[in-house]
Design a protein around this motif. Structure first.
Motif, PDB file in Angstrom:
ATOM      1  N   SER A   1       0.832  -1.203   0.000  1.00 52.61           N
ATOM      2  CA  SER A   1       0.000   0.000   0.000  1.00 52.61           C
ATOM      3  C   SER A   1       0.869   1.258   0.000  1.00 52.61           C
ATOM      4  CB  SER A   1      -0.948   0.000   1.208  1.00 52.61           C
ATOM      5  OG  SER A   1      -0.271   0.333   2.406  1.00 52.61           O
ATOM      6  N   TYR A   2       1.991   1.204   0.733  1.00 50.05           N
ATOM      7  CA  TYR A   2       2.909   2.338   0.706  1.00 50.05           C
ATOM      8  C   TYR A   2       3.567   2.473  -0.666  1.00 50.05           C
ATOM      9  CZ  TYR A   2       2.621   3.023   5.751  1.00 50.05           C
ATOM     10  OH  TYR A   2       2.169   3.295   7.021  1.00 50.05           O
ATOM     11  N   LEU A   3       3.904   1.347  -1.277  1.00 51.94           N
ATOM     12  CA  LEU A   3       4.502   1.401  -2.606  1.00 51.94           C
ATOM     13  C   LEU A   3       3.528   1.987  -3.620  1.00 51.94           C
ATOM     14  CD1 LEU A   3       6.375  -2.039  -2.806  1.00 51.94           C
ATOM     15  CD2 LEU A   3       7.336   0.218  -2.354  1.00 51.94           C
ATOM     16  N   VAL A   4       2.251   1.608  -3.494  1.00 53.11           N
ATOM     17  CA  VAL A   4       1.239   2.184  -4.389  1.00 53.11           C
ATOM     18  C   VAL A   4       1.155   3.689  -4.178  1.00 53.11           C
ATOM     19  CG1 VAL A   4      -1.235   2.270  -4.875  1.00 53.11           C
ATOM     20  CG2 VAL A   4      -0.104   0.070  -4.631  1.00 53.11           C
ATOM     21  N   ASP A   5       1.139   4.107  -2.903  1.00 48.90           N
ATOM     22  CA  ASP A   5       1.107   5.549  -2.615  1.00 48.90           C
ATOM     23  C   ASP A   5       2.320   6.244  -3.219  1.00 48.90           C
ATOM     24  OD1 ASP A   5      -1.224   5.242  -1.267  1.00 48.90           O
ATOM     25  OD2 ASP A   5      -0.388   5.503   0.740  1.00 48.90           O
ATOM     26  N   ASP A   6       3.486   5.619  -3.044  1.00 46.93           N
ATOM     27  CA  ASP A   6       4.706   6.200  -3.605  1.00 46.93           C
ATOM     28  C   ASP A   6       4.620   6.295  -5.120  1.00 46.93           C
ATOM     29  OD1 ASP A   6       5.734   6.454  -1.098  1.00 46.93           O
ATOM     30  OD2 ASP A   6       7.023   4.679  -1.212  1.00 46.93           O
ATOM     31  N   GLN A   7       4.079   5.234  -5.750  1.00 50.86           N
ATOM     32  CA  GLN A   7       3.960   5.234  -7.203  1.00 50.86           C
ATOM     33  C   GLN A   7       2.993   6.313  -7.678  1.00 50.86           C
ATOM     34  OE1 GLN A   7       5.754   3.607  -9.376  1.00 50.86           O
ATOM     35  NE2 GLN A   7       4.641   4.424 -11.137  1.00 50.86           N
ATOM     36  N   LEU A   8       1.855   6.427  -6.973  1.00 46.92           N
ATOM     37  CA  LEU A   8       0.881   7.463  -7.341  1.00 46.92           C
ATOM     38  C   LEU A   8       1.475   8.857  -7.160  1.00 46.92           C
ATOM     39  CD1 LEU A   8      -2.403   5.993  -5.779  1.00 46.92           C
ATOM     40  CD2 LEU A   8      -1.770   6.071  -8.206  1.00 46.92           C
TER      41      LEU A   8
END
Length: 576
Positions: free
Chosen positions: A324-331
């Motif tokens: 979920s943090y990686l998704v946030d970082d990607q977004l």
């Protein structure tokens, strides 16, 4: 004829029949409690004793459990004992009885074994008549225990199978639960939903309210100073988990049970708040998360299979939350990239896509940012039918801050041009504006000049910029250095102008330091010592061809590096 007394023969037959009947009774049941209780009751009845206990050996605990006890206040059914000096081969009587059993009134102990397996002990108190045990009674008991050992062993095996089946059922249930949880964890990247899922799993499966879940090395603004993100905390306030506490938790490498001796230094507050264990969650050999749990609502201790379940649950939660943090970082990265793309488009519109065509002069330009947006600036503004202004600048730094200052410079120049100020006055005004609106560590190297086609003159002011290189038609080189201090250092500074005449065949190259400071893989700068001879050797070519040759030479020198060490900007003028 035998001369044995008839009463003795009746006693022998009775005892043999009792052994047989008891053995048959015990062998007919696989209930361990029934077998041990009846064995103990028969022994106590035959030997006329009022105290007795059956003990089973637990090799894992190296202790004896107490499944059956009668008439002994010092022993509790369901308890356990650690015994020393146990003779597994012979009957133990009086002083040979282990001291722990002597203390509770046991006078006689029979080892129970089946094959090579130690099963346990049958302990009996003294006879209520106070008389000593006779040899016949000891032989009877030894035979009874020996014949009953198979029944005890069989019922014990059944109990172990039942326990194994319960463990297997529990494992299957845990696997099914983990499978269901994995599907739910993998179905969302919503962090609040993942935290709720973890909380419900801990409460539903472990009956635990108090818990803390920490993730290490997350790139999040709410991280603690120790590099640990507090994902959730129940039973303790997040502000109570100070950096000292989280730093202490970061040092935990193995499972820790929080008791008086094992509580890690710095984690005492967890013990005070009722937490029972700290469980590090590993990924690829590194501790990526920590799960801290309070006591179970049942009051029972955590079992090994529950610890395994918690490891698996913690890994599921860690992977999903980490994703979920990686998704946030990607977004966030995509958002920033989109913003940078828009900023680049805006910046490109602030600079000419191509230089204006002007009689008597050829032009070519190149602008390559080292990042999405650049701190370099160039412009060409037609003042009237006879005059055109060329400008080039380099803002300190790179990226967004430099591009914003560049935009300020462009706006300032565009505002001053209609005022028809002299180059010296215009440069002074720009210096004042830049100085008043930037910090002490921000400044701009700047050069601008006006070409007048009536007399082919080129009047310029150099404010601390790389001196443009003027290559005459005969190959000689002049540097345009007249001017003053770079912009943004000190307001009120005077500037002087210089003037040169551009004759047919002359080439003027204006550039930023990204040209001369282009780096080779070995860290060497390209330098003026390469630029000037190159310009002299290709001066007869068109302006566009000259610019292309310089660019190719830089690419060859830098081995066509995909990322430039600095913004690179160049304008080439050639009089015709």
């Amino acid at each position: 004829m035998s001369d044995q007394h008839p009463n003795t023969r009746r006693t022998d037959r009775f005892d043999l029949r009792a052994i047989y009947e008891t053995s048959q009774l015990l062998s007919s049941s696989l209930d361990l409690e029934f077998v041990l209780s009846n064995l103990l009751r028969t022994a106590m009845g035959k030997l006329l004793v009022t105290k007795g206990a059956a003990l089973l050996y637990d090799p894992l605990a190296a202790a004896y459990s107490i499944p059956a006890v009668k008439g002994i206040s010092g022993l509790e059914k369901g308890g356990s004992l650690v015994l020393t000096n146990v003779d597994l081969e012979n009957t133990m009587q009086d002083d040979r009885v282990p001291a722990q059993l002597q203390e509770v009134g046991i006078k006689l102990v029979f080892p129970v074994a089946f094959g090579h397996r130690e099963i346990g002990l049958i302990g009996l108190g003294g006879k209520f008549t106070g008389q000593p045990f006779e040899d016949q009674e000891l032989e009877f008991m030894a035979s009874l225990v020996n014949m009953s050992s198979a029944a005890v062993h069989n019922s014990l095996m059944v109990e172990e199978l039942k326990l194994a089946n319960r463990d297997l059922d529990s494992k299957v249930q845990q696997l099914n639960t983990l499978f269901d949880l994995s599907q739910e964890f993998n179905s969302t990247v919503d962090r609040s939903g993942l935290v709720k899922l973890l909380t419900f799993a801990l409460m539903g499966q472990m009956l635990v309210k108090e818990h803390i879940f920490l993730i290490r090395s997350m790139s999040d603004d709410t991280r603690t100073d120790s590099g640990v993100h507090i994902v959730t905390a129940k039973g303790i306030r997040k502000d109570e988990l100070s950096s000292d506490v989280t730093e202490a938790l970061c040092k935990v490498e193995e499972l820790v049970l929080l008791d008086g001796e094992n509580t890690p230094e710095g984690c005492e507050i967890l013990k005070e708040k009722g937490f029972s264990l700290i469980l590090p969650i590993r990924q690829q050999g590194e501790v990526g998360a920590l799960l801290c749990l309070g006591a179970k609502m049942t009051g029972q201790a955590y079992q090994p299979d529950e610890i395994e379940f918690l490891y698996a649950l913690g890994n599921l939660a860690f992977v999903s939350l980490h994703n979920s943090y990686l998704v946030d970082d990607q977004l966030e990265k995509e958002r920033l990239e989109e913003e940078m793309r828009l900023a680049r488009e805006i910046q490109e519109r602030l600079q000419p896509t191509e230089l204006p065509k002007f009689d008597g002069i050829e032009t070519a330009s190149l602008a390559l940012p080292s990042r999405h947006v650049a701190g370099d600036y160039f412009d060409a503004i037609e003042l009237d039918k006879d005059r055109i202004l060329y400008a080039i600048a380099d803002v300190t730094g790179k990226g967004v801050p430099a591009s914003l200052l560049m935009s300020n410079l462009q706006a300032c120049l565009r505002i001053l041009v209609p005022l028809d100020l002299s180059l010296e006055e215009g440069t002074a005004h720009m210096n004042r504006v830049i100085t008043e609106n930037t910090g002490y560590d921000k400044f701009i190297t700047y050069f601008h000049g006006i070409f007048n086609k009536k007399d082919s003159s080129f009047k310029y002011v150099n404010a601390g910029h790389n001196p443009p290189t003027l290559v005459r038609a005969d190959g000689s080189i002049e540097l345009l250095e007249e001017g003053g201090l770079l912009l943004g250092v000190l307001a009120g500074m005077p500037y002087e102008s210089g003037t040169v005449t551009l004759n047919p065949g002359d080439v003027l190259a204006m550039f930023t330091d990204g040209v001369t400071e282009a780096m080779s893989p070995e860290g060497e700068e390209w330098g003026e010592e390469r630029l000037e001879p190159l310009l002299a050797s290709i001066r007869t070519k068109t302006a566009e061809a000259i610019l292309d040759d310089v660019h190719e030479a830089i690419k060859e020198f830098t081995h066509n590096a995909p990322i430039l060490s600095d913004d690179l900007t160049m304008i080439v003028l050639k009089t015709t």
